[in-house]
Design an enzyme around this catalytic site. Structure first.
Site, PDB file in Angstrom:
ATOM      1  N   GLU A  38       0.833  -1.215   0.000  1.00 48.31           N
ATOM      2  CA  GLU A  38       0.000   0.000   0.000  1.00 48.31           C
ATOM      3  C   GLU A  38       0.865   1.261   0.000  1.00 48.31           C
ATOM      4  O   GLU A  38       0.525   2.240  -0.659  1.00 48.31           O
ATOM      5  CB  GLU A  38      -0.956   0.017   1.202  1.00 48.31           C
ATOM      6  CG  GLU A  38      -2.090  -1.000   1.121  1.00 48.31           C
ATOM      7  CD  GLU A  38      -3.021  -0.768  -0.073  1.00 48.31           C
ATOM      8  OE1 GLU A  38      -2.978   0.315  -0.685  1.00 48.31           O
ATOM      9  OE2 GLU A  38      -3.776  -1.694  -0.407  1.00 48.31           O
ATOM     10  N   TYR A 121      -6.301   5.575   5.327  1.00 49.41           N
ATOM     11  CA  TYR A 121      -6.488   4.594   4.254  1.00 49.41           C
ATOM     12  C   TYR A 121      -5.620   3.358   4.493  1.00 49.41           C
ATOM     13  O   TYR A 121      -6.101   2.220   4.450  1.00 49.41           O
ATOM     14  CB  TYR A 121      -6.165   5.209   2.882  1.00 49.41           C
ATOM     15  CG  TYR A 121      -6.025   4.144   1.831  1.00 49.41           C
ATOM     16  CD1 TYR A 121      -7.157   3.521   1.322  1.00 49.41           C
ATOM     17  CD2 TYR A 121      -4.768   3.705   1.405  1.00 49.41           C
ATOM     18  CE1 TYR A 121      -7.053   2.488   0.405  1.00 49.41           C
ATOM     19  CE2 TYR A 121      -4.654   2.673   0.490  1.00 49.41           C
ATOM     20  CZ  TYR A 121      -5.793   2.074  -0.008  1.00 49.41           C
ATOM     21  OH  TYR A 121      -5.682   1.049  -0.898  1.00 49.41           O
ATOM     22  N   ASP A 139      -9.480   5.579  -0.390  1.00 51.31           N
ATOM     23  CA  ASP A 139      -8.448   6.382  -1.063  1.00 51.31           C
ATOM     24  C   ASP A 139      -9.108   7.172  -2.199  1.00 51.31           C
ATOM     25  O   ASP A 139     -10.339   7.208  -2.316  1.00 51.31           O
ATOM     26  CB  ASP A 139      -7.301   5.490  -1.575  1.00 51.31           C
ATOM     27  CG  ASP A 139      -7.757   4.590  -2.705  1.00 51.31           C
ATOM     28  OD1 ASP A 139      -8.988   4.517  -2.976  1.00 51.31           O
ATOM     29  OD2 ASP A 139      -6.900   3.959  -3.349  1.00 51.31           O
TER      30      ASP A 139
END
Ligand code: SF4
Length: 349
Positions: A38, A121, A139
């Site tokens: 991520e 997020y 996001d």
């Protein structure tokens, strides 16, 4: 009609189950792998991240390995991904996880959120995908999907819109599959509900529930707030040679590209004569000077417009670090902003 509501959950999960991209971090979604993927995926396309992710996992397979790694190692593994504060925060967080949580990322949304570089997020993605905790992961892609589903004309950069969207998705999280719902939304944003006015509504599993589609606004949403213009910085970049060596300097410890190695540069676009004079004033003796092709690099808030010179020096200034081209490639993580100038010495060993 529906918009963001419980009715979207079942069709999204069914669509996700029927087929989604086979990505390496999805195969073994451990907290560490989800976290690293991520952070790499912020501002970077999936295709570009794949190679970086596998090299990273080979070199630094777990939190402890990252916490122990030298700066040169993790910066090198990150070279070219940009936004270097991300990798520095990864390292700082890994050290903290070793100190506070015995090297295992905590299975707790708030504890994740307190770690360096982990925002709402990323904490949501790790908690839901790797730990099964029912929290949303919202996001830019998911905000775009939400704006279209709801036919909401608020710019998606609006803080209240983000908060509202998070709360609405939080209320939808299925206790048994929160990670899959979040991933189905990410997948929808990446593969179907595409940005820049190009949603593929004909392929969408929630088209029948989408208010943006029914109002004919799908391609027009989301609306954007006016953008602040980037600051332009003119620079004269110096590819300095002393014999076969290349001269480097280090950027200040704070600010843009903090602490990274770089090619020395002068402020403004200087002519060859002005450059010779500026270097002479520092006691650097120019033996030969050739112009390089100008280049531009765009950061989030700044654009560098760069002229460049290839310069052979007759003396070796103490304030610079000189390295061989092969060491430069193997050991020094230079920001990609300098790539255009370094291509001149690409083949040298
Ligand atoms: Fe996006 Fe179109 Fe699906 Fe609506 S119908 S969610 S705009 S792809």
């Amino acid at each position: 009609m529906s918009g963001v509501s419980p009715a979207i959950v079942a069709p999204l999960l069914q669509w996700y189950d029927e087929g989604h991209r086979d990505l390496p971090w999805r195969a073994q979604p451990t907290p560490y792998r989800v976290w690293v993927s991520e952070i790499m995926l912020q501002q970077t396309r999936v295709q570009a991240v794949l190679g970086y992710f596998s090299r990273w996992m080979e070199a630094l397979p777990d939190v402890r390995a990252l916490a122990k790694a030298d700066e040169a190692i993790y910066l090198k593994l990150w070279e070219g991904l940009g936004y270097y504060s991300r990798v520095r925060n990864l390292h700082r967080a890994a050290v903290e996880v070793c100190e506070k949580y015995s090297g295992e990322l905590p299975a707790d949304y708030d504890a994740l959120l307190s770690l360096p570089g982990i925002g709402e997020y990323t904490a949501g993605a790790i908690a839901s995908i790797a730990c099964g905790i029912p929290v949303p992961a919202v996001d830019g892609n998911v905000l775009r999907v939400a704006a279209r589903l709801d036919n909401d004309l608020t710019p998606i950069t609006d803080t209240a819109f983000k908060k509202r969207t998070r709360e609405r998705f939080a209320a939808l999280m299925p206790a048994d599959r929160p990670g899959d719902l979040n991933q189905s939304l990410m997948e929808l944003g990446a593969m179907v509900c595409l940005p820049n006015g190009a949603p593929l509504c004909g392929d969408c599993p929630v088209q029948h529930l989408c208010l943006g589609y029914h109002h004919g606004n799908a391609a027009l949403l989301p609306l954007r707030a006016a953008k602040k213009a980037r600051r332009i910085e003119n620079r004269t970049v110096l590819l300095l040679r002393y014999g076969t060596l290349v001269g480097l300097t280090r950027r200040p410890k704070t600010g843009l590209l903090a602490g990274l190695w770089e090619l020395p540069a002068l402020d403004g676009h200087l002519s060859p004569d002005e450059t010779r004079q500026a270097l002479a004033a520092r006691g650097w003796q120019v033996a030969k000077l050739l112009s390089l092709r100008p280049a531009k690099h765009v950061f989030t808030h700044v654009e560098w417009h760069m002229n460049g010179y290839y310069i052979e020096l007759a003396n070796r200034p103490d304030e610079l670090t000189f390295v061989s081209p092969s060491a430069l490639r193997a050991e020094y993580a230079l920001p990609s902003a300098f790539r255009a100038f370094l291509s001149v010495i690409e083949e040298e060993t």
